[in-house]
Write a protein that holds these residues in place. Structure first.
Motif, PDB file in Angstrom:
ATOM      1  N   LYS A  56       5.729  46.803 -10.669  1.00 29.36           N
ATOM      2  CA  LYS A  56       5.888  46.652  -9.221  1.00 29.36           C
ATOM      3  C   LYS A  56       6.009  48.026  -8.582  1.00 29.36           C
ATOM      4  N   ARG A  57       5.193  48.288  -7.575  1.00 32.73           N
ATOM      5  CA  ARG A  57       5.231  49.584  -6.893  1.00 32.73           C
ATOM      6  C   ARG A  57       6.501  49.695  -6.050  1.00 32.73           C
ATOM      7  N   LEU A  58       7.150  50.870  -6.140  1.00 34.76           N
ATOM      8  CA  LEU A  58       8.414  51.087  -5.438  1.00 34.76           C
ATOM      9  C   LEU A  58       8.202  52.043  -4.269  1.00 34.76           C
ATOM     10  N   HIS A  59       8.845  51.758  -3.148  1.00 32.32           N
ATOM     11  CA  HIS A  59       8.782  52.660  -1.994  1.00 32.32           C
ATOM     12  C   HIS A  59       9.959  53.635  -2.073  1.00 32.32           C
ATOM     13  N   LEU A  60       9.639  54.928  -2.096  1.00 36.68           N
ATOM     14  CA  LEU A  60      10.680  55.946  -2.197  1.00 36.68           C
ATOM     15  C   LEU A  60      10.477  57.010  -1.125  1.00 36.68           C
ATOM     16  N   TYR A  61      11.563  57.390  -0.459  1.00 35.20           N
ATOM     17  CA  TYR A  61      11.516  58.523   0.444  1.00 35.20           C
ATOM     18  C   TYR A  61      11.419  59.808  -0.384  1.00 35.20           C
ATOM     19  N   PRO A  62      10.899  60.898   0.202  1.00 32.39           N
ATOM     20  CA  PRO A  62      10.721  62.140  -0.573  1.00 32.39           C
ATOM     21  C   PRO A  62      11.978  62.617  -1.288  1.00 32.39           C
ATOM     22  N   THR A  90      18.724  70.017  -6.065  1.00 34.25           N
ATOM     23  CA  THR A  90      17.350  69.547  -6.101  1.00 34.25           C
ATOM     24  C   THR A  90      16.816  69.259  -4.709  1.00 34.25           C
ATOM     25  N   VAL A  91      17.641  68.654  -3.863  1.00 34.68           N
ATOM     26  CA  VAL A  91      17.193  68.227  -2.538  1.00 34.68           C
ATOM     27  C   VAL A  91      17.391  69.314  -1.493  1.00 34.68           C
ATOM     28  N   TRP A  92      18.550  69.986  -1.532  1.00 35.28           N
ATOM     29  CA  TRP A  92      18.907  70.911  -0.455  1.00 35.28           C
ATOM     30  C   TRP A  92      19.010  72.372  -0.890  1.00 35.28           C
ATOM     31  N   GLY A  93      18.704  72.679  -2.135  1.00 39.16           N
ATOM     32  CA  GLY A  93      18.759  74.059  -2.595  1.00 39.16           C
ATOM     33  C   GLY A  93      20.185  74.596  -2.590  1.00 39.16           C
ATOM     34  N   ASP A  94      20.324  75.850  -2.155  1.00 37.53           N
ATOM     35  CA  ASP A  94      21.637  76.494  -2.149  1.00 37.53           C
ATOM     36  C   ASP A  94      22.446  76.188  -0.895  1.00 37.53           C
ATOM     37  N   ASN A  95      21.911  75.336  -0.006  1.00 34.95           N
ATOM     38  CA  ASN A  95      22.600  75.039   1.248  1.00 34.95           C
ATOM     39  C   ASN A  95      22.760  73.532   1.437  1.00 34.95           C
ATOM     40  N   PRO A  96      23.553  72.877   0.578  1.00 42.78           N
ATOM     41  CA  PRO A  96      23.756  71.432   0.747  1.00 42.78           C
ATOM     42  C   PRO A  96      24.512  71.151   2.041  1.00 42.78           C
ATOM     43  N   PRO A  97      24.276  70.016   2.680  1.00 42.82           N
ATOM     44  CA  PRO A  97      24.967  69.682   3.931  1.00 42.82           C
ATOM     45  C   PRO A  97      26.455  69.463   3.703  1.00 42.82           C
ATOM     46  N   ASP A  98      27.232  69.647   4.753  1.00 42.51           N
ATOM     47  CA  ASP A  98      28.674  69.465   4.636  1.00 42.51           C
ATOM     48  C   ASP A  98      29.030  68.009   4.329  1.00 42.51           C
ATOM     49  N   GLU A  99      28.360  67.075   4.992  1.00 42.01           N
ATOM     50  CA  GLU A  99      28.645  65.671   4.759  1.00 42.01           C
ATOM     51  C   GLU A  99      28.041  65.218   3.430  1.00 42.01           C
ATOM     52  N   ASP A 100      28.563  64.130   2.898  1.00 43.42           N
ATOM     53  CA  ASP A 100      28.137  63.656   1.578  1.00 43.42           C
ATOM     54  C   ASP A 100      26.847  62.839   1.707  1.00 43.42           C
ATOM     55  N   LEU A 101      25.726  63.547   1.891  1.00 44.15           N
ATOM     56  CA  LEU A 101      24.451  62.851   2.003  1.00 44.15           C
ATOM     57  C   LEU A 101      23.916  62.402   0.650  1.00 44.15           C
ATOM     58  N   LEU A 102      24.402  63.022  -0.436  1.00 44.51           N
ATOM     59  CA  LEU A 102      23.928  62.612  -1.753  1.00 44.51           C
ATOM     60  C   LEU A 102      24.269  61.148  -2.009  1.00 44.51           C
ATOM     61  N   ARG A 103      25.459  60.736  -1.632  1.00 40.92           N
ATOM     62  CA  ARG A 103      25.858  59.333  -1.826  1.00 40.92           C
ATOM     63  C   ARG A 103      24.890  58.392  -1.121  1.00 40.92           C
ATOM     64  N   SER A 104      24.494  58.778   0.104  1.00 45.18           N
ATOM     65  CA  SER A 104      23.567  57.952   0.871  1.00 45.18           C
ATOM     66  C   SER A 104      22.193  57.898   0.212  1.00 45.18           C
ATOM     67  N   GLN A 105      21.715  59.065  -0.259  1.00 46.99           N
ATOM     68  CA  GLN A 105      20.409  59.097  -0.907  1.00 46.99           C
ATOM     69  C   GLN A 105      20.414  58.308  -2.211  1.00 46.99           C
ATOM     70  N   MET A 106      21.497  58.393  -2.967  1.00 44.17           N
ATOM     71  CA  MET A 106      21.581  57.647  -4.215  1.00 44.17           C
ATOM     72  C   MET A 106      21.645  56.146  -3.957  1.00 44.17           C
ATOM     73  N   SER A 107      22.318  55.743  -2.881  1.00 44.21           N
ATOM     74  CA  SER A 107      22.352  54.325  -2.528  1.00 44.21           C
ATOM     75  C   SER A 107      20.957  53.815  -2.190  1.00 44.21           C
TER      76      SER A 107
END
Length: 239
Positions: free
Chosen positions: A148-154, A179-196
Motif C-alpha cells: 500500500k502506497r503511503l503519503h509522507l510529508y518531506p 536530520t530535519v532541522w540541522g544545527d538549528n532545531p526549533p524551540d518548540e517540540d516539533l519532533l513529537r508532532s512529526q513523529m505522530s
C-alpha cells in the motif's frame, strides 16, 4: 545528481556549488566533519565529496564512520591537497571510491562523480530500503507498506529514512532533530508532532505497529514481528 559537499574552504565550496547548480545538479554544502557525517548518513545522496582537512573530524575519519558505523555505500570522492601515495592509500582504505587532488578542474570532478553514480544506480541496496513489509524507494521517494502506497510529508520521509537505515537500533531525538532541522532545531517540540504524523502513515492502517518509542532516548523502527522486549519501551507513548 544530488550531491553532498563537505568542504571547509568557503571559496572552494562556492565555486563548486555555482558550477554544479548551473549544470542542473542539486548540491548541499557542509563545512564541518561531524555535521557532514550526519548529513551523509541521513539524506540518501547520489554522491558525497569530502575534503580531507575538516574541522572537528577529518575526511578519512568521516568516511570510515560513514562506511562502518552507518553502513552507507554512497559513492565518495575525497578531495585533498596531498599528493603522496601514502595519503591516497589512506583515503581508499577508509572507503573512498575516487581521489582528486587540489587544485582540480570542475568538469573533471563532475565526470568522475557521474561515472561513479552511473555504476551504482542499479544497486537495489542503495536505491531501496526494506524493513519487514515497509519499503522506501530512494529514487522515487515512494514509501509502501504491505504493497500500500503511503503519503509522507518531506520531513516525515527524512525521519523514516534515518529510522530504516538504523533499524532495528534506536535513533536518538537529537539525531532525528538534526536530520530535519540541522544545527538549528526549533524551540518548540516539533519532533513529537512529526513523529505522530509518521506514525499515522506507517502504523495507523495496520494492526501491527513498527515505530517504537524508547522513553528519554528516542525512537526505533522494527519489522512487525520484532519483539518489544526492552524494559520501558512503549509503542504508544512519546519520547
Amino acid at each position: 545528481m544530488r550531491i553532498l559537499l563537505i568542504e571547509r574552504d568557503r571559496e572552494v565550496a562556492s565555486k563548486i556549488l555555482d558550477y554544479f547548480e548551473a549544470r542542473g545538479h542539486q548540491l548541499d554544502t557542509i563545512a564541518d566533519g561531524v555535521a557532514g557525517l550526519h548529513f551523509a548518513a541521513s539524506n540518501g545522496y547520489d554522491a558525497v565529496v569530502i575534503d580531507w582537512m575538516l574541522p572537528r573530524m577529518e575526511g578519512p575519519e568521516v568516511l570510515r564512520r560513514l562506511r562502518l558505523d552507518h553502513g552507507v555505500s554512497v559513492p565518495v570522492v575525497m578531495l585533498a591537497a596531498r599528493v603522496e601515495l601514502s595519503d591516497k592509500i589512506i583515503a581508499f582504505r577508509s572507503g573512498a571510491d575516487d581521489y582528486v587532488t587540489k587544485p582540480f578542474d570542475l568538469p573533471e570532478l563532475e565526470v568522475r562523480l557521474e561515472a561513479l553514480v552511473s555504476r551504482t544506480e542499479g544497486r537495489v541496496t542503495k536505491r531501496r530500503l526494506l524493513v519487514g513489509d515497509l519499503t522506501l524507494d530512494l529514487s522515487t521517494l515512494e514509501a509502501t507498506r504491505a504493497g500500500k502506497r503511503l503519503h509522507l510529508y518531506p520531513a516525515c520521509r527524512k525521519l523514516l529514512e534515518v529510522l530504516m537505515r538504523a533499524s532495528p537500533a534506536a535513533v536518538t531525538r537529537r539525531q532525528l532533530e538534526h536530520t530535519v532541522w540541522g544545527d538549528n532545531p526549533p524551540d518548540e517540540d516539533l519532533l513529537r508532532s512529526q513523529m505522530s504524523s509518521l506514525r499515522r502513515s506507517i502504523d495507523g492502517p495496520f494492526e501491527e505497529k513498527m515505530i517504537q518509542t524508547l522513553p528519554r532516548v528516542g525512537y526505533r523502527l522494527v519489522a512487525a514481528s520484532f519483539p518489544a522486549i526492552q524494559a520501558g519501551l512503549s509503542r504508544d507513548s512519546e519520547a
